[in-house]
Every structure is written in C-alpha cells, then in structure tokens.
Design an enzyme around this catalytic site. Structure first.
Site, PDB file in Angstrom:
ATOM      1  N   HIS A  24       8.209-140.536  11.093  1.00 20.99           N
ATOM      2  CA  HIS A  24       6.954-139.787  10.996  1.00 20.99           C
ATOM      3  C   HIS A  24       6.969-138.635  12.007  1.00 20.99           C
ATOM      4  O   HIS A  24       6.645-138.838  13.185  1.00 20.99           O
ATOM      5  CB  HIS A  24       5.757-140.697  11.276  1.00 20.99           C
ATOM      6  CG  HIS A  24       5.422-141.618  10.157  1.00 20.99           C
ATOM      7  ND1 HIS A  24       4.604-141.255   9.118  1.00 20.99           N
ATOM      8  CD2 HIS A  24       5.826-142.884   9.902  1.00 20.99           C
ATOM      9  CE1 HIS A  24       4.498-142.261   8.271  1.00 20.99           C
ATOM     10  NE2 HIS A  24       5.237-143.266   8.720  1.00 20.99           N
ATOM     11  N   CYS A  47       8.512-140.807   5.167  1.00 19.06           N
ATOM     12  CA  CYS A  47       8.406-142.259   5.123  1.00 19.06           C
ATOM     13  C   CYS A  47       8.409-142.737   3.666  1.00 19.06           C
ATOM     14  O   CYS A  47       9.402-142.556   2.971  1.00 19.06           O
ATOM     15  CB  CYS A  47       7.189-142.736   5.911  1.00 19.06           C
ATOM     16  SG  CYS A  47       7.216-144.517   6.270  1.00 19.06           S
ATOM     17  N   GLU A  85       4.877-136.279  12.280  1.00 20.98           N
ATOM     18  CA  GLU A  85       3.506-135.998  12.708  1.00 20.98           C
ATOM     19  C   GLU A  85       3.041-136.942  13.805  1.00 20.98           C
ATOM     20  O   GLU A  85       1.996-136.714  14.425  1.00 20.98           O
ATOM     21  CB  GLU A  85       2.552-136.050  11.515  1.00 20.98           C
ATOM     22  CG  GLU A  85       2.185-137.433  11.001  1.00 20.98           C
ATOM     23  CD  GLU A  85       3.224-138.069  10.084  1.00 20.98           C
ATOM     24  OE1 GLU A  85       2.889-139.102   9.468  1.00 20.98           O
ATOM     25  OE2 GLU A  85       4.363-137.550   9.992  1.00 20.98           O
TER      26      GLU A  85
END
Length: 200
Positions: free
Chosen positions: A177, A78, A179
């Site tokens: 993202h 990001c 994660e």
C-alpha cells in the site's frame, strides 16, 4: 492536472488513496460505474479484502468490460493488483485477466501478512528515487504468480519470496500500500503520476 479515475469496488480505503494521489500531483475522482472512466488519463484500482467480492462488485457496477477494454495506464494496489490476473485461489474465481498468471496464498505465517516489510526493487521507473530494500506496508494473504517472470519489478519475503510489484504493458501492480507507506510510498505515487502526465 493529471486526471485519475479511482475505482470504488467496495473494498478500498478511498480516502487514503485519494489524498495520497492529490499530494502526488494528481486529480483523483471516484468512479463507481463506466461513466467514471470518461476523460480519465489513468485508472487506479485500489483495495483490501477478497478478490471474489471485488469482482462481484465490479460486475454489478458494469465495470468489468470497461476495465478490460481500458488501454491507458492502470495501477492496481493490493487486491487491485490481484484483480489484474487471470484467477485467484482465494475464491476460486476468475479475475480481470489483463495479466497472465494466478493469485496464490502466501507461504508464511501468520496470515494475513500485515505491517512493514522490505521490498527489493528493480530499475523500473515506478521505483525511481526508491532504494531497493525500502520498507512498505502490506496487508494481504495472497500474492500474484505471473506466468512471465520478466514482468516482476519487485519482491518481498514472508515465509518465502513473493511478488510485490509487476509491470506488463500499461498495467502496473503493487501488492503493498503506497498510500500507507509514508514518504517512500508517496515517491512511488509521484512516479506514477509523472509517468501518466508524460503519456497524456
């Protein structure tokens, strides 16, 4: 186990990325200064927020030059991806200058562009086992515009096509993202950790 220095520049969801990297088989540790890079096999530069504030924090921590000098694998996520480039329209300031290009506003509305979006991937190894068109989570208003289009490894769309991932030498950038993107995102992190392990 693969040692990963996760940079704390004050704008990252460190708990989420640290946990996801652990599940992917890495051994992440938070780095808030140059000493945090010692002994690392790779660096992860996560983040949300603004590039200008992140660069200010990296400067205060004495991390700008060590990151510019780092010659191992580096994953930017990001804002961390945007920091890899020369400059950003968001704050009108310089970034790390590791990858040639600039960061520009995304064309679509509303902004920020938030939520799940299709990502069209290339055959880059970071996407092994991830079908093109898979969904990933985004939270951003800006995206990189590389000077060399050949480094683009994935794109997405929000009012027009934008760059979702790049690879330039040892630098990998992901605008989404991983994660926060479930099993598909974890597969990307698995691939990164495996790649670092092989390089080490």
């Amino acid at each position: 186990m693969t040692r990963l220095a996760v940079i704390d520049h004050g704008a990252g969801n460190l708990v989420s990325i640290q946990r996801a990297l652990e599940v992917a088989g890495g051994r992440p540790r938070i780095a808030a200064g140059p000493e945090g890079l010692n002994g690392a096999d790779a660096v992860v530069l996560p983040g949300v927020g603004a590039t200008g504030a992140a660069m200010d924090r990296l400067e205060q921590q004495g991390l700008v030059e060590p990151l510019r000098d780092w010659d191992g694998p580096l994953l930017g996520i990001c804002v961390g991806m945007q920091l890899l480039f020369d400059d950003s329209d968001e704050d009108g300031g310089a970034c790390l200058g590791l990858v040639s290009g600039s960061v520009r506003a995304v064309k679509g509305l509303p902004l920020p562009h938030m939520g799940w979006n299709d990502v069209w991937t290339s055959d880059d190894s970071i996407f092994d086992g991830v079908p093109s068109g898979s969904l990933f989570t985004f939270v951003h208003s800006y995206a990189a515009v590389p000077n060399d289009p050949d480094i683009v490894t994935a794109t997405s769309d929000h009012g027009g096509r934008f760059v979702a991932a790049v690879r330039d030498r040892n630098y990998i950038g992901l605008q989404f993202h991983p994660e926060r993107s479930g099993a598909t995102g974890l597969q990307v992190l698995d691939n990164f950790v495996a790649e670092v392990r092989r390089a080490a």
